[in-house]
Design a protein around this motif. Structure first.
Motif, PDB file in Angstrom:
ATOM      1  N   ALA A  71      -4.578   4.674   8.983  1.00  0.00           N
ATOM      2  CA  ALA A  71      -3.923   4.133   8.641  1.00  0.00           C
ATOM      3  C   ALA A  71      -3.549   3.024   8.711  1.00  0.00           C
ATOM      4  O   ALA A  71      -3.106   1.423   8.278  1.00  0.00           O
ATOM      5  CB  ALA A  71      -3.668   4.394   7.582  1.00  0.00           C
ATOM      6  N   VAL A  72      -2.798   2.515  10.087  1.00  0.00           N
ATOM      7  CA  VAL A  72      -1.629   2.078  10.933  1.00  0.00           C
ATOM      8  C   VAL A  72      -2.169   0.736  11.384  1.00  0.00           C
ATOM      9  O   VAL A  72      -3.169   1.290  12.344  1.00  0.00           O
ATOM     10  CB  VAL A  72      -0.504   1.969  10.599  1.00  0.00           C
ATOM     11  N   THR A  85       0.263  -1.763   7.479  1.00  0.00           N
ATOM     12  CA  THR A  85      -1.018  -0.815   6.615  1.00  0.00           C
ATOM     13  C   THR A  85      -2.432  -1.226   7.396  1.00  0.00           C
ATOM     14  O   THR A  85      -2.402  -2.989   6.789  1.00  0.00           O
ATOM     15  CB  THR A  85      -0.969  -0.374   5.590  1.00  0.00           C
ATOM     16  N   TYR A  89      -6.680  -0.626   3.167  1.00  0.00           N
ATOM     17  CA  TYR A  89      -5.865   1.188   2.599  1.00  0.00           C
ATOM     18  C   TYR A  89      -4.527   0.113   1.486  1.00  0.00           C
ATOM     19  O   TYR A  89      -4.234   0.651   0.699  1.00  0.00           O
ATOM     20  CB  TYR A  89      -4.718   2.135   3.535  1.00  0.00           C
ATOM     21  N   ILE A  93      -2.834   2.123  -1.744  1.00  0.00           N
ATOM     22  CA  ILE A  93      -1.135   1.827  -1.774  1.00  0.00           C
ATOM     23  C   ILE A  93      -1.028   1.123  -3.431  1.00  0.00           C
ATOM     24  O   ILE A  93      -0.167   1.896  -3.943  1.00  0.00           O
ATOM     25  CB  ILE A  93      -1.128   0.525  -0.952  1.00  0.00           C
TER      26      ILE A  93
END
Length: 199
Positions: A71-72, A85, A89, A93
């Motif tokens: 995800a990062v 990020t 996503y 968030i």
């Protein structure tokens, strides 16, 4: 990260570790620094946490490869690197986290004004008026200043020496650009109806 010296308590060389573990520890240090920093971290600062002569570029490359599919990601923006990020996503968030003012709530016109400043900088309010055919409000300029997307450039070399506007490092970060050379071709700007000259 504006630290002028290497921390003498930090074991930079890690000579007691085998080469593979040493490399992995240096990667983790870079990951920690990027995770903790709110702004892009330049190469010189990352070099302060690894051994003498170690390639920060290779360490960052290996870290990026390790984060592939997660995800990062590590992004190179504004003359440094940062952890962020992945955009896929963003909806998750926004749905679950309190991100407050972090979200860029810009209108299409705000983005168009930013684009005009980026392509024509330094540019005056009169220059923006020439591009858009109408006065750009001080309120809009103030909002872009407050978000640190634009700054004041040199005064224009003409009567009254009006202020000019330029984009900032925060602009590069917000739009995931390493430098202004990464802006889309100007023809795309013109296709969007933003034709005109600079001040």
């Amino acid at each position: 990260m504006a630290k002028d010296r290497r921390d003498p308590e930090l074991d930079h060389e890690l000579a007691d570790l085998p080469p593979e573990l040493r490399w992995r520890e240096w990667m983790r240090r870079i990951e920690a620094v990027l995770f903790a920093s709110a702004s892009p971290v330049p190469r010189e600062d990352l070099a302060r946490v690894v051994g003498q002569g170690v390639s920060v570029d290779l360490l960052v490359g290996d870290l990026s490869a390790e984060l592939e599919g997660r995800a990062v990601e590590i992004a190179q923006v504004a003359g440094g690197w940062m952890s962020r990020t992945r955009t896929a996503y963003a909806p998750a968030i926004r749905a679950a986290a309190d991100v407050g003012d972090q979200l860029m709530d810009l209108s299409e016109f705000d983005v168009a004004v930013l684009a005009a400043i980026a392509y024509h900088q330094p540019i005056t309010r009169d220059g923006l008026k020439d591009i858009f055919g109408k006065e750009i409000s001080r309120d809009l300029i103030g909002r872009l200043h407050a978000r640190e997307l634009i700054g004041t450039g040199p005064r224009a070399p003409r009567r009254g020496a009006p202020y000019t506007f330029v984009t900032t490092d925060q602009f590069l970060v917000a739009f995931a650009l390493e430098t202004l050379a990464d802006l889309p071709e100007r023809e795309l700007l013109e296709d969007a109806g933003l034709e005109g000259g600079a001040a």
